[in-house]
Design a protein around this motif. Structure first.
Motif, PDB file in Angstrom:
ATOM      1  N   ASN A   1       0.321  -1.025  -0.288  1.00  0.00           N
ATOM      2  CA  ASN A   1      -0.358   0.217  -0.245  1.00  0.00           C
ATOM      3  C   ASN A   1       0.920   1.020   0.042  1.00  0.00           C
ATOM      4  O   ASN A   1       0.008   2.560  -0.242  1.00  0.00           O
ATOM      5  CB  ASN A   1      -1.224   0.199   0.979  1.00  0.00           C
ATOM      6  CG  ASN A   1      -1.908  -1.110   0.910  1.00  0.00           C
ATOM      7  OD1 ASN A   1      -2.740  -0.959   0.074  1.00  0.00           O
ATOM      8  ND2 ASN A   1      -2.039  -1.631   2.033  1.00  0.00           N
ATOM      9  N   LYS A   2       1.810   0.836  -0.130  1.00  0.00           N
ATOM     10  CA  LYS A   2       2.796   2.318  -0.017  1.00  0.00           C
ATOM     11  C   LYS A   2       3.980   2.366  -1.220  1.00  0.00           C
ATOM     12  O   LYS A   2       4.133   1.039  -1.541  1.00  0.00           O
ATOM     13  CB  LYS A   2       4.016   1.796   1.456  1.00  0.00           C
ATOM     14  CG  LYS A   2       2.910   2.167   2.554  1.00  0.00           C
ATOM     15  CD  LYS A   2       2.276   3.433   2.846  1.00  0.00           C
ATOM     16  CE  LYS A   2       3.815   4.539   3.302  1.00  0.00           C
ATOM     17  NZ  LYS A   2       2.568   6.001   3.656  1.00  0.00           N
TER      18      LYS A   2
ATOM     19  N   GLN B   1       5.443  11.579   0.836  1.00  0.00           N
ATOM     20  CA  GLN B   1       5.327  10.643   1.588  1.00  0.00           C
ATOM     21  C   GLN B   1       4.778   9.163   1.595  1.00  0.00           C
ATOM     22  O   GLN B   1       3.898   8.142   1.869  1.00  0.00           O
ATOM     23  CB  GLN B   1       3.602  11.139   2.063  1.00  0.00           C
ATOM     24  CG  GLN B   1       3.066  12.717   1.891  1.00  0.00           C
ATOM     25  CD  GLN B   1       1.401  12.741   1.808  1.00  0.00           C
ATOM     26  OE1 GLN B   1       0.334  11.528   1.845  1.00  0.00           O
ATOM     27  NE2 GLN B   1       1.455  14.444   2.673  1.00  0.00           N
TER      28      GLN B   1
ATOM     29  N   THR C   1       2.738   7.217  -1.236  1.00  0.00           N
ATOM     30  CA  THR C   1       1.628   7.204  -0.823  1.00  0.00           C
ATOM     31  C   THR C   1       0.723   7.166  -2.551  1.00  0.00           C
ATOM     32  O   THR C   1       1.655   7.783  -3.204  1.00  0.00           O
ATOM     33  CB  THR C   1       0.244   7.375  -0.401  1.00  0.00           C
ATOM     34  OG1 THR C   1       0.967   9.131  -1.028  1.00  0.00           O
ATOM     35  CG2 THR C   1       1.292   7.961   1.349  1.00  0.00           C
TER      36      THR C   1
END
Length: 510
Positions: free
Chosen positions: A313-314, A342, A344
């Motif tokens: 997810n990163k 971030q 993301t």
């Protein structure tokens, strides 16, 4: 002897007076001095040249009685030249510096030729020498087929010194000699010379370690071929914390070689939407496509954004550990937002029917108003070329699954480009009489093309299109920049253009 039409060549004789004349003379009125044959000392008896290039026969000619004429003959080159010195100077010459230039035709296919040089004195005595002309001359500079970007960022790390894997491939059309590597600001790094061992290509890959502090370093690469031709590539490497990169690219290929094999368009530039934020739109042709995001164009190092192997997810920026983002749904557009600060990302899809583009016509259908008065309609097509008429010679084929996607050439056809060739075109609608201003695209940079902007002076635009005519997505103006890429490696290519994305690429054909 081969039969062909005689092509006009550049024939130039350099005389002390600068005069160019041919002719005959009466030698009987000149008395002998020593009665010896002329002496010819030619600069070379073997000259390397090539199709489309010159060769020059040079030498010093002497004769005590006086030289009346010089003849240069080669039937296969249609060379039959007599230099009459008596006509030129009004008297025979006891010494003469010969410098005769001949231009070989660009389509010359022979491998070698013999030019017979004959020196004649006033007594009719002759001295002849043969000069061998071979078509193996080296006129091209080496090329960096793979080289670092002009600017590269290497990220500082808390647990280790930052490093950059220097990766380049130098090639030459004949024989490469060596490549030098200079990093003057890096303490302890001595200039290196890497031998090509007489081969036509040299690939180098090695990690360079930098101090863990902010600084910019210059990497100078210079490749030399066997006759001393050279080319230099310079890269500025900045060691720093994560920057807000001006540009980011989507890579859907797997190797550095593929990143560098295109004419333009690979990797694909994406939009910079905010600080540390980027948005990519991408048409996925087949399930299982793997992509990464790169802040540099020519390599997967030193920074490659992909999935973190410990948390999918990163994102991670480490090219050694990053996993690809896999696009599983075919025949749809993907929209991917990433934040490199971030680490993301978000991802979604939309259909080709939901996608829009500026074309206000149905492709291949008789819907284009030729004279803009309703009197005649022709089938609507777009193509690339120097005019709407020329576009008819290079028409795009519309993709069967995506009406926004176009190809050139058609399936089964071949499009060959030569090394050093410079293209010069726009993308426009076809019009038999060359009318402009309807459906056209220009680019951001003529020689470094990354994106295409719609450019209709008649504002002929699909009203459902989400974009803006003659403006980029950031609101800046699309300029009248024609596409002028230079081909670095000859071969067969394919042009792919996406009217929805405003992106295109010319890549080697399979």
């Amino acid at each position: 002897m081969r039969t062909r039409f005689l092509k006009v060549s550049l024939l130039c004789v350099l005389f002390a007076t600068g005069v160019f004349v041919t002719g005959c003379s009466d030698d009987n009125k000149y008395a002998d001095v020593d009665g010896e044959a002329p002496v010819a000392v030619l600069k070379a008896d073997h000259i390397q040249s090539g199709a489309g290039h010159d060769f020059t026969i040079e030498g010093t000619l002497t004769d005590a009685d006086g030289i009346s004429a010089i003849k240069l003959e080669c039937a296969d080159l249609y060379l039959n030249k007599t230099i009459d010195l008596i006509d030129i100077y009004g008297a025979p010459q006891t010494s003469y510096d010969l410098s005769y230039k001949f231009s070989l035709a660009k389509d010359e296919v022979g491998e070698q030729f013999t030019v017979k040089v004959t020196v004649i004195d006033v007594g009719g005595r002759e001295t002849s020498q043969d000069v061998l002309i071979t078509m193996d001359g080296d006129f091209e500079n080496p090329v960096f087929a793979v080289a670092p970007d002009k600017t590269i960022t290497v990220l500082m790390k808390a647990d280790r010194n930052p490093q950059y894997t220097l990766n380049f491939t130098a090639t030459d059309d004949r024989k490469l000699d060596y490549v030098t590597i200079e990093i003057p600001e890096l303490s302890g790094f001595e200039t290196r010379t890497v031998s090509a061992e007489g081969k036509a290509s040299l690939t180098f890959k090695e990690a360079i370690v930098f101090p863990n502090e902010s600084q910019t370093y210059t990497i100078n690469l210079t490749a030399y071929d066997a006759v001393g031709n050279s080319v230099t590539s310079t890269c500025n490497v900045t060691v720093s914390e994560m920057p807000d990169f001006e540009k980011m690219y989507l890579a859907d290929v797997k190797t550095d070689e593929e990143l560098n094999s295109d004419v333009f368009g690979v990797p694909m530039v994406i939009n910079h939407t905010g600080e540390y934020q980027y948005k990519a739109r991408y048409y996925n042709k087949a399930a299982g496509t793997e992509i990464f995001f790169l802040p540099q164009k020519t390599s997967f190092t030193p920074i490659c954004f992909g999935l973190d192997p410990e948390d999918s997810n990163k994102l991670t920026d480490d090219p050694e550990t990053a996993k690809p983002i896999v696009l599983d749904t075919p025949n749809v557009y993907y929209e991917i937002d990433i934040n490199v600060k971030q680490s993301t990302y978000t991802i979604k899809t939309y259909s080709v029917n939901e996608a829009t583009d500026p074309i206000n016509y149905e492709y291949g259908q008789p819907c284009f108003d030729v004279w803009e008065n309703g009197s005649e309609y022709i089938n609507f097509y777009i193509g690339w070329g120097g005019s709407p008429q020329d576009a008819g010679e290079h028409l795009f084929v519309q993709d069967a699954n995506n009406p926004h996607l176009f190809y050139y050439p058609a399936a089964g056809a071949t499009w060959s480009l030569e090394s050093g060739e410079e293209l010069n075109f726009i993308i426009s609608n076809y019009h038999p009489s060359g009318w402009w201003d309807h459906v056209e695209w220009r680019c951001d940079n003529s020689t470094d093309i990354e994106k295409f902007g719609y450019f209709s002076k008649k504002n002929d635009v699909n009203p459902n299109w989400e974009g803006t005519n003659q403006k980029w997505s950031d609101g800046s103006s699309v300029q009248d920049n024609w596409m002028k890429p230079v081909i670095t490696k000859g071969g067969n290519y394919r042009f792919e253009f996406d009217a929805h994305l405003g992106r295109g690429k010319i890549v080697p054909a399979n």
